[in-house]
Design a protein around this motif. Sequence first.
Motif, PDB file in Angstrom:
ATOM      1  N   GLU A 117       7.551  -2.443  -3.813  1.00 48.57           N
ATOM      2  CA  GLU A 117       6.301  -1.453  -3.290  1.00 48.57           C
ATOM      3  C   GLU A 117       5.366  -2.370  -2.775  1.00 48.57           C
ATOM      4  O   GLU A 117       5.179  -3.586  -3.132  1.00 48.57           O
ATOM      5  CB  GLU A 117       5.571  -0.563  -4.543  1.00 48.57           C
ATOM      6  CG  GLU A 117       6.609   0.326  -5.193  1.00 48.57           C
ATOM      7  CD  GLU A 117       6.226   1.024  -6.336  1.00 48.57           C
ATOM      8  OE1 GLU A 117       6.393   2.167  -6.527  1.00 48.57           O
ATOM      9  OE2 GLU A 117       5.484   0.308  -7.244  1.00 48.57           O
ATOM     10  N   GLN A 118       4.495  -1.702  -1.831  1.00 47.83           N
ATOM     11  CA  GLN A 118       3.514  -2.438  -1.397  1.00 47.83           C
ATOM     12  C   GLN A 118       2.077  -2.530  -2.134  1.00 47.83           C
ATOM     13  O   GLN A 118       1.812  -1.287  -2.697  1.00 47.83           O
ATOM     14  CB  GLN A 118       2.926  -2.131   0.253  1.00 47.83           C
ATOM     15  CG  GLN A 118       1.870  -2.790   0.919  1.00 47.83           C
ATOM     16  CD  GLN A 118       1.637  -2.066   2.241  1.00 47.83           C
ATOM     17  OE1 GLN A 118       2.792  -2.320   3.251  1.00 47.83           O
ATOM     18  NE2 GLN A 118       0.667  -1.660   2.366  1.00 47.83           N
ATOM     19  N   GLN A 119       1.485  -3.587  -2.194  1.00 49.98           N
ATOM     20  CA  GLN A 119       0.292  -3.421  -2.848  1.00 49.98           C
ATOM     21  C   GLN A 119      -1.026  -3.336  -2.047  1.00 49.98           C
ATOM     22  O   GLN A 119      -0.808  -3.438  -0.820  1.00 49.98           O
ATOM     23  CB  GLN A 119       0.148  -4.560  -4.066  1.00 49.98           C
ATOM     24  CG  GLN A 119       0.558  -6.036  -3.539  1.00 49.98           C
ATOM     25  CD  GLN A 119       0.646  -6.916  -4.587  1.00 49.98           C
ATOM     26  OE1 GLN A 119       0.506  -6.660  -5.855  1.00 49.98           O
ATOM     27  NE2 GLN A 119       1.031  -8.124  -4.275  1.00 49.98           N
ATOM     28  N   GLY A 120      -2.328  -3.532  -2.526  1.00 47.10           N
ATOM     29  CA  GLY A 120      -3.444  -3.399  -1.687  1.00 47.10           C
ATOM     30  C   GLY A 120      -3.628  -4.558  -0.650  1.00 47.10           C
ATOM     31  O   GLY A 120      -4.126  -4.124   0.625  1.00 47.10           O
ATOM     32  N   ARG A 121      -3.254  -5.682  -0.996  1.00 52.88           N
ATOM     33  CA  ARG A 121      -3.552  -6.770  -0.073  1.00 52.88           C
ATOM     34  C   ARG A 121      -2.188  -6.839   0.890  1.00 52.88           C
ATOM     35  O   ARG A 121      -2.316  -7.956   1.516  1.00 52.88           O
ATOM     36  CB  ARG A 121      -3.791  -7.970  -0.869  1.00 52.88           C
ATOM     37  CG  ARG A 121      -2.699  -8.576  -1.642  1.00 52.88           C
ATOM     38  CD  ARG A 121      -3.019  -9.725  -2.677  1.00 52.88           C
ATOM     39  NE  ARG A 121      -2.032 -10.274  -3.442  1.00 52.88           N
ATOM     40  CZ  ARG A 121      -1.228 -11.251  -3.189  1.00 52.88           C
ATOM     41  NH1 ARG A 121      -1.323 -11.902  -1.871  1.00 52.88           N
ATOM     42  NH2 ARG A 121      -0.548 -11.740  -3.964  1.00 52.88           N
ATOM     43  N   LEU A 122      -1.430  -5.784   1.005  1.00 52.07           N
ATOM     44  CA  LEU A 122      -0.182  -5.637   2.242  1.00 52.07           C
ATOM     45  C   LEU A 122       0.760  -6.662   1.726  1.00 52.07           C
ATOM     46  O   LEU A 122       1.734  -6.734   2.521  1.00 52.07           O
ATOM     47  CB  LEU A 122      -0.756  -5.907   3.362  1.00 52.07           C
ATOM     48  CG  LEU A 122      -1.987  -5.057   4.145  1.00 52.07           C
ATOM     49  CD1 LEU A 122      -2.313  -5.500   5.319  1.00 52.07           C
ATOM     50  CD2 LEU A 122      -1.535  -3.636   3.984  1.00 52.07           C
ATOM     51  N   THR A 123       0.880  -7.385   0.696  1.00 52.43           N
ATOM     52  CA  THR A 123       2.152  -8.001  -0.003  1.00 52.43           C
ATOM     53  C   THR A 123       2.664  -7.059  -0.867  1.00 52.43           C
ATOM     54  O   THR A 123       2.354  -6.040  -1.080  1.00 52.43           O
ATOM     55  CB  THR A 123       1.737  -9.169  -0.640  1.00 52.43           C
ATOM     56  OG1 THR A 123       0.752  -8.846  -1.659  1.00 52.43           O
ATOM     57  CG2 THR A 123       1.042 -10.215   0.099  1.00 52.43           C
ATOM     58  N   VAL A 124       4.135  -7.366  -1.538  1.00 56.38           N
ATOM     59  CA  VAL A 124       4.724  -6.458  -2.185  1.00 56.38           C
ATOM     60  C   VAL A 124       4.937  -6.680  -3.795  1.00 56.38           C
ATOM     61  O   VAL A 124       4.504  -8.128  -3.951  1.00 56.38           O
ATOM     62  CB  VAL A 124       6.113  -6.370  -1.482  1.00 56.38           C
ATOM     63  CG1 VAL A 124       6.108  -5.994  -0.079  1.00 56.38           C
ATOM     64  CG2 VAL A 124       6.834  -7.862  -1.406  1.00 56.38           C
ATOM     65  N   HIS A 125       4.996  -6.126  -4.512  1.00 55.10           N
ATOM     66  CA  HIS A 125       5.662  -6.326  -6.111  1.00 55.10           C
ATOM     67  C   HIS A 125       6.702  -5.601  -6.177  1.00 55.10           C
ATOM     68  O   HIS A 125       7.282  -4.753  -5.540  1.00 55.10           O
ATOM     69  CB  HIS A 125       4.076  -5.974  -6.846  1.00 55.10           C
ATOM     70  CG  HIS A 125       3.819  -4.484  -6.706  1.00 55.10           C
ATOM     71  ND1 HIS A 125       2.672  -4.004  -6.178  1.00 55.10           N
ATOM     72  CD2 HIS A 125       4.476  -3.370  -7.564  1.00 55.10           C
ATOM     73  CE1 HIS A 125       2.629  -2.640  -6.327  1.00 55.10           C
ATOM     74  NE2 HIS A 125       3.722  -2.278  -7.042  1.00 55.10           N
ATOM     75  N   TYR A 126       6.972  -5.728  -7.459  1.00 52.30           N
ATOM     76  CA  TYR A 126       8.654  -5.416  -7.796  1.00 52.30           C
ATOM     77  C   TYR A 126       8.257  -4.563  -9.191  1.00 52.30           C
ATOM     78  O   TYR A 126       8.206  -5.342 -10.295  1.00 52.30           O
ATOM     79  CB  TYR A 126       9.359  -6.789  -8.111  1.00 52.30           C
ATOM     80  CG  TYR A 126      11.109  -6.402  -8.210  1.00 52.30           C
ATOM     81  CD1 TYR A 126      11.599  -5.682  -7.212  1.00 52.30           C
ATOM     82  CD2 TYR A 126      11.627  -6.763  -9.389  1.00 52.30           C
ATOM     83  CE1 TYR A 126      12.983  -5.343  -7.220  1.00 52.30           C
ATOM     84  CE2 TYR A 126      13.078  -6.212  -9.682  1.00 52.30           C
ATOM     85  CZ  TYR A 126      13.597  -5.814  -8.545  1.00 52.30           C
ATOM     86  OH  TYR A 126      15.109  -5.628  -8.553  1.00 52.30           O
ATOM     87  N   THR A 127       8.934  -3.404  -9.234  1.00 52.26           N
ATOM     88  CA  THR A 127       8.794  -2.555 -10.478  1.00 52.26           C
ATOM     89  C   THR A 127      10.174  -2.588 -11.003  1.00 52.26           C
ATOM     90  O   THR A 127      11.118  -2.209 -10.318  1.00 52.26           O
ATOM     91  CB  THR A 127       8.463  -1.037  -9.838  1.00 52.26           C
ATOM     92  OG1 THR A 127       7.155  -1.110  -9.504  1.00 52.26           O
ATOM     93  CG2 THR A 127       8.193  -0.331 -11.232  1.00 52.26           C
ATOM     94  N   PHE A 128      10.315  -3.085 -12.163  1.00 52.22           N
ATOM     95  CA  PHE A 128      11.666  -3.568 -12.731  1.00 52.22           C
ATOM     96  C   PHE A 128      12.041  -2.837 -14.089  1.00 52.22           C
ATOM     97  O   PHE A 128      11.053  -3.145 -14.933  1.00 52.22           O
ATOM     98  CB  PHE A 128      11.882  -4.964 -12.604  1.00 52.22           C
ATOM     99  CG  PHE A 128      13.023  -5.546 -13.149  1.00 52.22           C
ATOM    100  CD1 PHE A 128      14.109  -5.635 -12.646  1.00 52.22           C
ATOM    101  CD2 PHE A 128      13.036  -6.035 -14.535  1.00 52.22           C
ATOM    102  CE1 PHE A 128      15.270  -6.144 -12.865  1.00 52.22           C
ATOM    103  CE2 PHE A 128      14.323  -6.593 -14.944  1.00 52.22           C
ATOM    104  CZ  PHE A 128      15.333  -6.641 -14.042  1.00 52.22           C
ATOM    105  N   THR A 129      13.176  -2.380 -14.193  1.00 48.55           N
ATOM    106  CA  THR A 129      13.531  -1.958 -15.428  1.00 48.55           C
ATOM    107  C   THR A 129      14.875  -2.567 -15.875  1.00 48.55           C
ATOM    108  O   THR A 129      15.585  -2.987 -15.241  1.00 48.55           O
ATOM    109  CB  THR A 129      13.838  -0.446 -15.726  1.00 48.55           C
ATOM    110  OG1 THR A 129      14.811  -0.157 -14.718  1.00 48.55           O
ATOM    111  CG2 THR A 129      12.605   0.326 -15.158  1.00 48.55           C
ATOM    112  N   CYS A 130      15.025  -3.003 -17.085  1.00 48.63           N
ATOM    113  CA  CYS A 130      16.138  -3.721 -17.663  1.00 48.63           C
ATOM    114  C   CYS A 130      16.682  -3.340 -19.082  1.00 48.63           C
ATOM    115  O   CYS A 130      15.985  -2.817 -19.860  1.00 48.63           O
ATOM    116  CB  CYS A 130      15.549  -5.305 -17.600  1.00 48.63           C
ATOM    117  SG  CYS A 130      17.061  -6.155 -18.118  1.00 48.63           S
TER     118      CYS A 130
END
Length: 420
Positions: free
Chosen positions: A404-417
């Motif tokens: 997903e994209q975050q506020g500063r236009l970089t991405v983050h990863y939402t992860f389930t394990c």
Amino acid sequence: MQAHAIAFEAPIPKLYAVLPPARSDLDDVLAIMFRGPCRPSADHFKCTPFLVRRQYVVDALQWLQLNHHNYRDIEISNANLDTYPEDFPPVTVEYRETISTVIPEGTSVHNMEDEHGAEDGDCPFIVHGVTGEQFGRMSDLALKAKALQHFNANKAVLTVGHKSEPESIWNNPQLYPQMFPWLFPYGLGGIGSTSMQIKTHAKLLLNYHDKRFQTDPTFPFVAFSHSQVKSATTAGFLLAEKSKFKDISARLGRIDTNVMQDIINRMLTDERVVPSSDAEKLCFQVINDLDHAAGRVDGSITSKKYMRNEIWSLIYHRRMPVWYITLSPADIKHPICIYWAQTNEEFRLDDLTDSDRFRAVSSNPVAAAKFFHYMVGVLIDDICGFGGKPGYFGNASAHYGTVEQQGRLTVHYTFTCYCG
């Protein structure tokens, strides 16, 4: 995705068999305007990028003549080149006297600066386009109202003509060299010139050694956009080839647009719409038909819906995950990301300030994406243990992640394990 890139052939008013062109021809396409309390001097011109070095021009033309197939037949005119001064711009220079260099139309309400400019070094300059920055955040209706107001005031309008038919993105190896001549200086090697798929070829170009494709602000978006168009077109073609295409076309002809709009309005309010009438069932069947085409397109709403279905199925099969995290790598602080983002031959992390690191990463989003991919791989393979060896939390049986994209236009990863 809310927009796609489309290319039109622009009309060329004149083709030159002799280069450089006559100095008088440059006045038709370019002019320079200086603002300030005094006229520009020779020292001022040295700070601008508009001075011509004749030897550089000759070297560039000779290189193009030898290496670019579209320049093989040109004639290099030393007579025309001798008319280009080296201490003064070769185009018309207009001067407008102003007490301040601050432009009122571009000044903030809370502006506290007396002057805009540089005391030493290179002189900043502005390229004026068709619209200004003040229109960037306007809605479509606001833009139309502003345009109508402009027309009613009998003000001038600049139109840019182009060919009526867009350029094809299929089997057109010259498309990208024509759109990005600075990226393809030989006029060869465009996407479509080999048997590679567009994603594979674009990835190869984005990993080019001098990183010019990575730092270009337009090329990654255009390549990704064309990839989406091709995916949607291919999926639609496959759907049309099926025997049930006649049924699909019949449903499209019987659909009630008022019922479809009512369903859309209800869904916009987060209502769970269950079709009850025959007209609503017909609309939902058309939506399912469209999903067959949109499901192959990365970033589409349908692909996101498929991802939600996958995670729900995984939870139903494996129950609730053991842990759920959001990974947001600090790209502007990590030496690997900064190394990938820079183009310097020698890398010295200690010599970089916080501003230098931020500028390096923000000017090369491909490097930030590669670093993000690397960190996610470390999480999945080494920490969770999906790389063939046990992880830090035992043996992992399943995992699912979304980008997903975050506020500063970089991405983050939402992860389930699922571990243990």
